[in-house]
Design a protein around this motif. Structure first.
Motif, PDB file in Angstrom:
ATOM      1  N   GLU A   9      43.319  47.351  36.333  1.00 36.88           N
ATOM      2  CA  GLU A   9      42.855  47.406  37.728  1.00 36.88           C
ATOM      3  C   GLU A   9      43.293  46.161  38.506  1.00 36.88           C
ATOM      4  O   GLU A   9      42.899  45.971  39.645  1.00 36.88           O
ATOM      5  N   GLY A  10      44.046  45.287  37.856  1.00 36.66           N
ATOM      6  CA  GLY A  10      44.421  44.034  38.497  1.00 36.66           C
ATOM      7  C   GLY A  10      43.450  42.902  38.229  1.00 36.66           C
ATOM      8  O   GLY A  10      43.615  41.803  38.760  1.00 36.66           O
ATOM      9  N   GLY A  11      42.438  43.170  37.389  1.00 36.64           N
ATOM     10  CA  GLY A  11      41.466  42.150  37.025  1.00 36.64           C
ATOM     11  C   GLY A  11      40.163  42.290  37.780  1.00 36.64           C
ATOM     12  O   GLY A  11      40.149  42.370  39.012  1.00 36.64           O
ATOM     13  N   THR A  12      39.052  42.360  37.042  1.00 35.07           N
ATOM     14  CA  THR A  12      37.715  42.347  37.631  1.00 35.07           C
ATOM     15  C   THR A  12      36.880  41.311  36.880  1.00 35.07           C
ATOM     16  O   THR A  12      37.314  40.748  35.873  1.00 35.07           O
ATOM     17  N   LEU A  65      39.127  26.879  32.319  1.00 37.18           N
ATOM     18  CA  LEU A  65      38.626  28.249  32.406  1.00 37.18           C
ATOM     19  C   LEU A  65      38.323  28.601  33.856  1.00 37.18           C
ATOM     20  O   LEU A  65      37.377  28.090  34.456  1.00 37.18           O
ATOM     21  N   GLN A  66      39.159  29.479  34.423  1.00 38.73           N
ATOM     22  CA  GLN A  66      38.936  30.036  35.751  1.00 38.73           C
ATOM     23  C   GLN A  66      38.434  31.472  35.576  1.00 38.73           C
ATOM     24  O   GLN A  66      38.985  32.228  34.767  1.00 38.73           O
ATOM     25  N   VAL A  67      37.436  31.866  36.331  1.00 34.83           N
ATOM     26  CA  VAL A  67      36.842  33.206  36.212  1.00 34.83           C
ATOM     27  C   VAL A  67      37.084  33.971  37.507  1.00 34.83           C
ATOM     28  O   VAL A  67      36.738  33.490  38.591  1.00 34.83           O
ATOM     29  N   ILE A  68      37.677  35.157  37.385  1.00 39.75           N
ATOM     30  CA  ILE A  68      37.878  35.968  38.579  1.00 39.75           C
ATOM     31  C   ILE A  68      36.549  36.571  39.016  1.00 39.75           C
ATOM     32  O   ILE A  68      35.740  37.011  38.191  1.00 39.75           O
ATOM     33  N   ILE A  69      36.320  36.560  40.313  1.00 40.64           N
ATOM     34  CA  ILE A  69      35.121  37.150  40.917  1.00 40.64           C
ATOM     35  C   ILE A  69      35.592  38.324  41.766  1.00 40.64           C
ATOM     36  O   ILE A  69      35.997  38.170  42.925  1.00 40.64           O
ATOM     37  N   ARG A  70      35.604  39.482  41.148  1.00 38.54           N
ATOM     38  CA  ARG A  70      36.093  40.700  41.809  1.00 38.54           C
ATOM     39  C   ARG A  70      35.272  41.866  41.278  1.00 38.54           C
ATOM     40  O   ARG A  70      35.408  42.238  40.110  1.00 38.54           O
ATOM     41  N   PRO A  71      34.415  42.463  42.088  1.00 39.52           N
ATOM     42  CA  PRO A  71      33.458  43.441  41.574  1.00 39.52           C
ATOM     43  C   PRO A  71      34.045  44.797  41.211  1.00 39.52           C
ATOM     44  O   PRO A  71      33.402  45.581  40.508  1.00 39.52           O
ATOM     45  N   ARG A  72      35.263  45.068  41.684  1.00 47.69           N
ATOM     46  CA  ARG A  72      35.900  46.360  41.421  1.00 47.69           C
ATOM     47  C   ARG A  72      37.387  46.238  41.682  1.00 47.69           C
ATOM     48  O   ARG A  72      37.860  45.278  42.297  1.00 47.69           O
TER      49      ARG A  72
END
Length: 243
Positions: free
Chosen positions: A32-35, A53-60
């Motif tokens: 999905e491109g990362g969630t 450590l970087q965390v992606i913040i993407r709900p969908r």
């Protein structure tokens, strides 16, 4: 050169560290491109010392126009990432007109600090990249992940090099998308970026011996049920050797 690896598992974090990468972007659902990954994944990843450590913040997946419920989820997920010891978060929000959603981006940045903040490839969906660049600089974002508004960095090199020129020392422009051992040397030489971002996924056969091949857990468009893509240390090292 700072090398950031896009990973979707704790094993990926281990592989990136072993290969000598500086940092990972931890995601779920790379198809999905990362969630946003789970709290458990972030917590376990954080036990691996010696790598950022970087965390992606993407709900969908999908576009970057979020409703109020999704925006509330993003705020809570940032709090979770901070609580679990992440070094930074990766965000991206747009308006219906294709501009950076400055007001809500500012709120997420405030929520995230003192962590590092990256604006992800939502940037590649903005209608005016130079206006978006100045908006993100004004907001105090630390870096922009971009393919140069093209499917891959190689195709987007003209815009990437111009963004780097315009940005100067005000913000980091981090090329990412489609960087491989075959093209890394050309991209690095042309862009002269300080940081690059890439995935290093290779197919791996799953360990299940008994398989029911006609049953699937997903929809009609699906990845192989028993095989998976895993982060390859060899691929990471191959790209890094080009720098």
């Amino acid at each position: 050169m700072i090398y950031e690896i896009c990973v979707d598992s704790v094993a990926g974090v281990r592989a990136a560290k072993a290969a000598g990468a500086h940092r990972v972007e931890l995601c779920a659902n790379l198809l999905e491109g990362g969630t946003t990954p789970s709290r458990g994944t972030i917590r376990k990843a954080r036990t691996i010392a010696g790598i950022g450590l970087q965390v992606i913040i993407r709900p969908r997946g999908g576009d970057f126009l979020y409703d109020e419920d999704e925006f509330a989820v993003m705020q809570t997920d940032i709090e979770t990432a901070k609580e679990e010891g992440a070094d930074g978060v990766v965000i991206g929000l747009l308006t219906p007109e294709g501009d950076v959603d400055a007001a809500r981006t500012q709120r997420l940045i405030a929520k995230a600090r003192p962590l590092s903040v990256t604006f992800h490839r939502a940037f590649d969906m903005t209608r005016d990249p130079y206006a978006a660049l100045e908006t993100l600089i004004g907001l105090g974002v630390d870096r922009i992940l971009t393919s140069g508004q093209e499917p891959s960095v190689l195709e987007g090199l003209p815009l990437i090099t111009e963004l780097i020129r315009r940005a100067g020392e005000r913000i980091i422009i981090m090329p990412g998308a489609g960087i491989t051992p075959r093209n890394a040397e050309r991209i690095i030489a042309a862009a002269r970026a300080k940081e690059i971002h890439f995935a290093a996924l290779e197919p791996e056969t799953g360990g299940m011996k008994f398989r029911r091949h006609h049953v699937y857990m997903g929809g009609e468009l699906r990845a192989p049920e028993y095989d998976r893509l895993v982060t390859s240390g060899d691929t990471i090292r191959a790209v890094m050797s080009k720098g």
